[in-house]
Design a protein around this motif. Structure first.
Motif, PDB file in Angstrom:
ATOM      1  N   LEU A   9      -9.208  10.434  37.083  1.00 34.95           N
ATOM      2  CA  LEU A   9     -10.053   9.237  37.088  1.00 34.95           C
ATOM      3  C   LEU A   9     -10.748   9.070  38.427  1.00 34.95           C
ATOM      4  O   LEU A   9     -11.913   8.660  38.500  1.00 34.95           O
ATOM      5  CB  LEU A   9      -9.203   8.003  36.776  1.00 34.95           C
ATOM      6  N   THR A  10     -10.037   9.402  39.520  1.00 36.98           N
ATOM      7  CA  THR A  10     -10.648   9.306  40.848  1.00 36.98           C
ATOM      8  C   THR A  10     -11.778  10.313  40.997  1.00 36.98           C
ATOM      9  O   THR A  10     -12.832  10.014  41.565  1.00 36.98           O
ATOM     10  CB  THR A  10      -9.583   9.541  41.929  1.00 36.98           C
ATOM     11  N   THR A  11     -11.564  11.507  40.458  1.00 36.37           N
ATOM     12  CA  THR A  11     -12.626  12.522  40.507  1.00 36.37           C
ATOM     13  C   THR A  11     -13.848  12.049  39.728  1.00 36.37           C
ATOM     14  O   THR A  11     -14.987  12.236  40.175  1.00 36.37           O
ATOM     15  CB  THR A  11     -12.108  13.849  39.930  1.00 36.37           C
ATOM     16  N   LEU A  12     -13.609  11.425  38.569  1.00 36.53           N
ATOM     17  CA  LEU A  12     -14.731  10.895  37.798  1.00 36.53           C
ATOM     18  C   LEU A  12     -15.466   9.822  38.592  1.00 36.53           C
ATOM     19  O   LEU A  12     -16.707   9.780  38.618  1.00 36.53           O
ATOM     20  CB  LEU A  12     -14.236  10.316  36.464  1.00 36.53           C
ATOM     21  N   LEU A  50      -3.881  -2.133  33.378  1.00 37.15           N
ATOM     22  CA  LEU A  50      -5.200  -1.637  33.758  1.00 37.15           C
ATOM     23  C   LEU A  50      -5.109  -0.746  34.979  1.00 37.15           C
ATOM     24  O   LEU A  50      -4.111  -0.732  35.709  1.00 37.15           O
ATOM     25  CB  LEU A  50      -6.161  -2.804  34.031  1.00 37.15           C
ATOM     26  N   ALA A  51      -6.173   0.003  35.175  1.00 31.75           N
ATOM     27  CA  ALA A  51      -6.387   0.787  36.400  1.00 31.75           C
ATOM     28  C   ALA A  51      -7.831   0.563  36.830  1.00 31.75           C
ATOM     29  O   ALA A  51      -8.748   0.652  36.010  1.00 31.75           O
ATOM     30  CB  ALA A  51      -6.116   2.275  36.157  1.00 31.75           C
ATOM     31  N   MET A  52      -8.045   0.224  38.100  1.00 31.71           N
ATOM     32  CA  MET A  52      -9.390  -0.041  38.617  1.00 31.71           C
ATOM     33  C   MET A  52      -9.672   0.965  39.738  1.00 31.71           C
ATOM     34  O   MET A  52      -8.964   0.999  40.744  1.00 31.71           O
ATOM     35  CB  MET A  52      -9.501  -1.470  39.128  1.00 31.71           C
ATOM     36  N   ILE A  53     -10.691   1.812  39.539  1.00 31.56           N
ATOM     37  CA  ILE A  53     -11.015   2.881  40.481  1.00 31.56           C
ATOM     38  C   ILE A  53     -12.335   2.541  41.165  1.00 31.56           C
ATOM     39  O   ILE A  53     -13.370   2.432  40.498  1.00 31.56           O
ATOM     40  CB  ILE A  53     -11.133   4.241  39.767  1.00 31.56           C
ATOM     41  N   PRO A  54     -12.367   2.352  42.495  1.00 30.45           N
ATOM     42  CA  PRO A  54     -13.648   2.077  43.176  1.00 30.45           C
ATOM     43  C   PRO A  54     -14.572   3.287  43.092  1.00 30.45           C
ATOM     44  O   PRO A  54     -14.126   4.435  43.169  1.00 30.45           O
ATOM     45  CB  PRO A  54     -13.224   1.803  44.629  1.00 30.45           C
ATOM     46  N   VAL A  55     -15.850   3.016  42.933  1.00 29.32           N
ATOM     47  CA  VAL A  55     -16.878   4.056  42.983  1.00 29.32           C
ATOM     48  C   VAL A  55     -17.350   4.149  44.431  1.00 29.32           C
ATOM     49  O   VAL A  55     -17.945   3.207  44.952  1.00 29.32           O
ATOM     50  CB  VAL A  55     -18.046   3.720  42.031  1.00 29.32           C
ATOM     51  N   ASN A  56     -17.045   5.284  45.058  1.00 31.00           N
ATOM     52  CA  ASN A  56     -17.271   5.478  46.501  1.00 31.00           C
ATOM     53  C   ASN A  56     -16.371   4.524  47.280  1.00 31.00           C
ATOM     54  O   ASN A  56     -16.767   3.442  47.674  1.00 31.00           O
ATOM     55  CB  ASN A  56     -18.734   5.273  46.876  1.00 31.00           C
ATOM     56  N   GLU A  68      -9.490   0.696  47.415  1.00 30.67           N
ATOM     57  CA  GLU A  68      -8.345   1.485  46.994  1.00 30.67           C
ATOM     58  C   GLU A  68      -8.197   1.446  45.485  1.00 30.67           C
ATOM     59  O   GLU A  68      -8.649   0.513  44.813  1.00 30.67           O
ATOM     60  CB  GLU A  68      -7.069   0.966  47.649  1.00 30.67           C
ATOM     61  N   VAL A  69      -7.553   2.497  44.963  1.00 27.91           N
ATOM     62  CA  VAL A  69      -7.251   2.563  43.539  1.00 27.91           C
ATOM     63  C   VAL A  69      -6.192   1.508  43.222  1.00 27.91           C
ATOM     64  O   VAL A  69      -5.177   1.400  43.911  1.00 27.91           O
ATOM     65  CB  VAL A  69      -6.754   3.962  43.150  1.00 27.91           C
ATOM     66  N   THR A  70      -6.446   0.715  42.189  1.00 30.84           N
ATOM     67  CA  THR A  70      -5.557  -0.383  41.847  1.00 30.84           C
ATOM     68  C   THR A  70      -4.948  -0.133  40.475  1.00 30.84           C
ATOM     69  O   THR A  70      -5.671  -0.045  39.474  1.00 30.84           O
ATOM     70  CB  THR A  70      -6.331  -1.716  41.840  1.00 30.84           C
ATOM     71  N   LEU A  71      -3.615   0.003  40.421  1.00 36.02           N
ATOM     72  CA  LEU A  71      -2.885   0.233  39.171  1.00 36.02           C
ATOM     73  C   LEU A  71      -2.017  -0.986  38.900  1.00 36.02           C
ATOM     74  O   LEU A  71      -1.206  -1.374  39.754  1.00 36.02           O
ATOM     75  CB  LEU A  71      -2.016   1.489  39.273  1.00 36.02           C
ATOM     76  N   SER A 107     -11.740  -6.140  39.783  1.00 33.91           N
ATOM     77  CA  SER A 107     -12.652  -5.074  40.198  1.00 33.91           C
ATOM     78  C   SER A 107     -13.193  -5.349  41.596  1.00 33.91           C
ATOM     79  O   SER A 107     -13.328  -4.436  42.419  1.00 33.91           O
ATOM     80  CB  SER A 107     -13.806  -4.952  39.196  1.00 33.91           C
ATOM     81  N   GLY A 108     -13.486  -6.611  41.891  1.00 34.11           N
ATOM     82  CA  GLY A 108     -13.910  -6.966  43.237  1.00 34.11           C
ATOM     83  C   GLY A 108     -12.808  -6.741  44.253  1.00 34.11           C
ATOM     84  O   GLY A 108     -13.067  -6.311  45.381  1.00 34.11           O
TER      85      GLY A 108
END
Length: 984
Positions: free
Chosen positions: A344-347, A312-318, A286-289, A278-279
């Motif tokens: 997920l990015t929209t969320l 997993l998929a890790m989506i940064p907030v902002n 960037e979005v990490t898949l 996540s870090g």
């Protein structure tokens, strides 16, 4: 039957055959008529009759062969076309997940296409029927489709339903089935229709509805717990993941704030940014898949092994300034598709906006609590803030504006009507060149989102800076629109500029700070060093940067420094350390240092603030030494005072006895022994009084140069020949106000101390000079090249009775006396010494600002006259009082005894002489003498004391005044009293 007849009648082959038969009939008819008449001979006519039949048969066969060959070619073309259409239809069915079916309404038997079988997870060769097809529907869906079939059969109504089914392999699917009745003779004989797998479309619709519901909830959320609750409840339904975590960025760490998963993950735990995926996503924005966490080096795999996670998929907030991340986990190897990632990015974007709004609301509510008088106005602002979103613009693919929100109108000044229909360059300020706009359009037309900062122009002509994200909208994988979300960052840019200005300002402060500011990495390597190091440690900045800080530490401080660095960086434990740092000249300075860990360029460093405490530490040591010497001096002075009273009685009594005893008496040697011991004890107490600064001084104008010259012959007698004495005396040295004899004692004691420190010989240097900074002072330096002193010995050098000499070779009072004389004379003394480097004593006296009267010379007694007169004797010690009275009465004086000053002040008739102790309870002797002289102005006074708390020089310079120290000699007492009587 009628249709078949019509179809047969319209057949081209039938037309060809009928035409051929008609032509053949005409041929046969005319061949026997006019055609036969053309043959002249009968025999040839008969022959023609035979040939014409065979010719007809041949032509008929040839014609039939051609017709059949053409028919077969046509049929092959039709069959190939049908096969191509069948394959195309099958492909379309597979892509669209649509198949066809039909069944007989009476028997229930039917057929379906391969795609229908595939949707049911059946083999296309398996038998089919209506009941088999209905058996795959769920209970509720089966009831609905059976009712629709019943209506279609009975009333001829078609149907179109979306139903749930369970395939042969147990998979839940959402399907759409459409049925139409087939009529024959006015009744429904068959049902036929289409069957489509709409699971993906349904899932997308469900997820889209979930996303919309989540966004609506986030828009209403007022704080972080509400936001996390909404995400926890909706994220798994939105993504289909087996687990979801909400990660917040806090102080360089990833804080796993909340989770919803089939098994425990890391809720409540914290990890450094660079040590968790996540870090990584936040740091790289960037979005990490990751389809397989055990095949990706970015993942700390050991942390995932106890969990169910496989992908997993890790989506940064902002993504631009990440404040957290949303983590989605699957118990299988899975890679989300573009549509899933977009959801997920929209969320995540909605979460960022909600968190930003929540922070604004928290700050707003805090201000409301702090400022009650503006509560109503702030409430309106909070309401407006909740109702206001970022400016949004929607355009078509060509850039024509189709919709803007009220925030856009507020930002730009263009109304909805003025904006819609215009091009997006409506706001163009002309600041950016063509390449900038070309890059923007190339990016979004390629299907990627564009994020950047641009300067635009409002309707009123004013310019502003906005941060904008433009996202393409796809329909059937074709870009149809663009959504631009804007944010006015003009104030933020100004704040950034202000921060940069302040950074330059604070950098200037750091570079010009008197304290040392040092930045080191985890190994101790110096990354930055403030310029103040030149003044404090004598190094240039370039001499320290790039070197280890441990290279400059004293070896005894290395371990504590390494421990402090480790505790600060790994456990955030901050301690203030006192460290000895090597100066450029090789000496060590004592620095007080404290470090603070910071994350800089992705790595932990330590900022160390150091302050030079060398002088402060030395001053504290000097203060403690002075306090110690003051305490010891008070003790020594008190002991000397009482001991002098005792010695006065002992020595005085011994003297009286020796006066009355004959030389031949056997008691005389013992009395002389007592007297000699008393004299030695008296000399010892005088040394204690000098150390404790309680002796009575006779200060005069004295010149250190003259004293050194006068003492030179004496020094040559006490200093051996292997020691060279160098006197470096500054010409024109100012006088000092001090006791001449005491100054001689200072120089002599220091010279003897230097002699004892140089048993093998050396150099003794005595130097004087004038100090002109501030008030004028005179400096006396006595320096030797002897063995020197250790630090522990140097700190105790002035302690009374402390000596490093062998027993019997020193009392330990020599330097203590020097210290007492210097202090009582208003001066200061310092020692600088180290083993093998000799010792340097530095004494500073204030220069005399005015000369005093010359020292009064004690008059020698003239011819012995008979003693007579009345003496008022004031002494609080009974033994001393009785002894003194006996001595005076024996001389013939009348003695009036008084125990204290209070009784003395009550006398009415004036005495001829006042003899008084100096130190007495409640009132001192000098104070009492002043009061008596107010009544009896010409009263002679003799002061006596073992030590004096005040300077008696002003009193003893007055007429008819003298002083005698205890223990006194009887003859000295009688002589001083006789002199006072003679000077009346």
């Amino acid at each position: 039957m009628q249709d078949k007849i019509v179809k047969w009648w319209r057949s081209p082959i039938l037309h060809v055959v009928l035409g051929y038969l008609l032509a053949g009939s005409v041929w046969i008819y005319y061949s026997d008529g006019w055609l036969a008449s053309l043959i002249p001979r009968e025999s040839e006519r008969a022959l023609w009759s035979i040939y014409k039949g065979w010719l007809f048969i041949f032509i008929t066969a040839l014609l039939l062969t051609v017709l059949m060959w053409r028919e077969f070619q046509r049929r092959d073309r039709i069959m190939a076309m049908l096969e191509h259409e069948r394959r195309l239809l099958a492909a379309m069915s597979r892509v669209a997940h649509v198949g066809g079916w039909d069944f007989d309404t009476e028997s229930g038997k039917g057929n379906w296409t391969e795609e229908v079988a595939r949707i049911h997870d059946l083999d296309p060769t398996d038998p089919t029927s209506r009941d088999i097809g209905l058996s795959f529907f769920t209970k509720e869906s089966r009831a609905r489709v059976e009712a629709a079939i019943e209506r279609a059969i009975s009333a001829g109504e078609p149907y179109d339903l979306e139903l749930d089914m369970i395939s042969a392999t147990g998979k839940s699917k959402r399907v759409r089935t459409r049925g139409e009745p087939v009529l024959s003779a006015g009744r429904v004989v068959r049902l036929q229709g289409a069957f489509q797998d709409i699971s993906q479309q349904h899932l997308f619709q469900v997820r889209l509805a979930t996303l919309i519901q989540a966004i609506q909830g986030l828009a209403r959320a007022r704080n972080l717990p509400e936001i996390m609750d909404i995400i926890r409840k909706s994220a798994r339904r939105l993504s289909g993941a087996d687990g979801v975590t909400i990660v917040l960025k806090e102080d360089g760490h990833c804080y796993y704030a909340d989770e919803d998963a089939i098994g425990p993950l890391w809720k409540g735990q914290r990890f450094p940014l660079e040590r968790c995926i996540s870090g990584w996503a936040m740091l790289h924005r960037e979005v990490t898949l990751i389809a397989d966490i055990y095949a990706d080096d970015r993942v700390p795999q050991e942390a995932y092994r106890p969990t169910f996670v496989k992908s997993l998929a890790m989506i940064p907030v902002n993504r631009h300034e990440p404040s957290g991340a949303l983590g989605f986990y699957w118990a299988r190897n899975h890679t989300p598709g573009p549509e899933e990632v977009e959801l997920l990015t929209t969320l995540a974007d909605a979460t960022a906006i909600a968190m930003d709004n929540a922070r604004h609301l928290e700050r707003l509510e805090a201000e409301i609590n702090d400022h009650k008088q503006t509560r109503a106005q702030l409430h309106l602002n909070a309401t407006a803030l909740k109702a206001t979103a970022n400016p949004v613009l929607i355009s078509d693919r060509s850039g024509k504006i189709e919709w803007v929100n009220p925030a856009f109108t507020h930002l730009t000044g263009y109304s909805f009507q003025e904006s819609v229909g215009q091009r997006t360059n409506l706001l163009n300020s002309g600041t950016h060149n063509a390449a900038f706009h070309s890059d923007l359009w190339n990016t979004i037309l390629s299907g990627k989102s564009w994020h950047g900062i641009m300067v635009n122009r409002r309707k009123d002509g004013s310019e502003y800076v906005e941060e904008q994200t433009i996202t393409p909208v796809f329909e059937n994988q074709v870009i149809t629109h663009f959504i631009a979300i804007k944010e006015d960052i003009t104030d933020r840019i100004k704040q950034t500029q202000e921060v940069e200005r302040r950074e330059r300002y604070f950098r200037s402060l750091i570079e010009n700070s008197h304290d040392l500011i040092t930045l080191i990495d985890a190994t101790g390597l110096i990354i930055f060093q403030s310029a103040s190091v030149q003044n404090i440690l004598g190094y240039a900045v370039a001499d320290m940067q790039g070197r280890s800080v441990f290279d400059f530490l004293h070896p005894s401080d290395l371990e504590v420094a390494r421990q402090g660095l480790s505790e600060a960086l790994t456990r955030n434990i901050l301690r203030t350390l006192l460290l000895n740092i090597r100066h450029a000249n090789g000496s060590y300075r004592l620095l007080e240092a404290i470090g603070h860990p910071i994350l800089w360029e992705g790595e932990w460093h330590l900022v160390i603030n150091s302050r030079d405490q060398t002088e402060k530490n030395e001053l504290q040591a000097q203060l403690l030494q002075a306090q110690k010497m003051e305490s010891v001096g008070q003790l020594a002075g008190g002991i000397a005072h009482d001991f002098n009273n005792i010695l006065t009685v002992i020595n005085g009594t011994a003297e009286l006895l020796l006066m009355d005893i004959v030389d031949e008496s056997p008691l005389r040697p013992e009395l002389e022994t007592i007297k000699r011991a008393g004299d030695r004890a008296a000399a010892l107490t005088r040394q204690l009084l000098v150390f404790s600064r309680r002796q009575s001084l006779q200060p005069v104008m004295a010149n250190l140069n003259q004293i050194c010259d006068q003492m030179h012959p004496m020094l040559e007698r006490v200093i051996p020949e292997n020691i060279e004495v160098r006197c470096e005396l500054e010409a024109g040295l100012p006088d000092v106000l001090a006791d001449h004899g005491q100054l001689e004692q200072v120089i002599l004691n220091l010279a003897i101390n230097a002699r004892d420190a140089m048993p093998e010989g050396g150099v003794l240097r005595i130097q004087t000079r004038t100090l002109t900074q501030g008030e004028p002072h005179v400096e006396l330096i006595v320096e030797d090249t002897g063995t020197g002193m250790s630090e522990s010995i140097r700190q105790r050098a002035f302690d009374p009775f402390f000596t490093t000499k062998e027993p019997g070779k020193g009392t330990g009072l020599g330097l203590a006396m020097v210290y007492g004389i210097v202090q009582q004379s208003g001066g200061t003394i310092e020692i600088h010494s180290s083993p093998g480097e000799g010792a340097r004593f530095r004494i500073v006296f204030p220069a005399a600002v005015a000369r005093v009267d010359e020292k009064r010379v004690t008059e020698e007694p003239g011819s012995q006259e008979p003693a007579e007169g009345t003496i008022l004797l004031v002494e609080d010690n009974v033994e001393v009082q009785q002894l003194t009275a006996r001595i005076l009465e024996k001389e013939g004086y009348r003695v009036q005894l008084v125990k204290n000053p209070e009784e003395a002040l009550k006398i009415t008739s004036p005495p001829d002489l006042l003899v008084t102790d100096v130190v007495m309870p409640e009132m001192s002797g000098p104070a009492m003498a002043r009061l008596l002289r107010e009544r009896f102005p010409d009263l002679p006074v003799l002061f006596m004391s073992g030590y004096a708390n005040e300077d008696l020089s002003s009193l003893t310079r007055m007429d008819h005044t003298d002083f005698i120290e205890k223990p006194f000699v009887t003859e000295d007492l009688k002589s001083r009293i006789q002199n006072l009587f003679q000077r009346r």
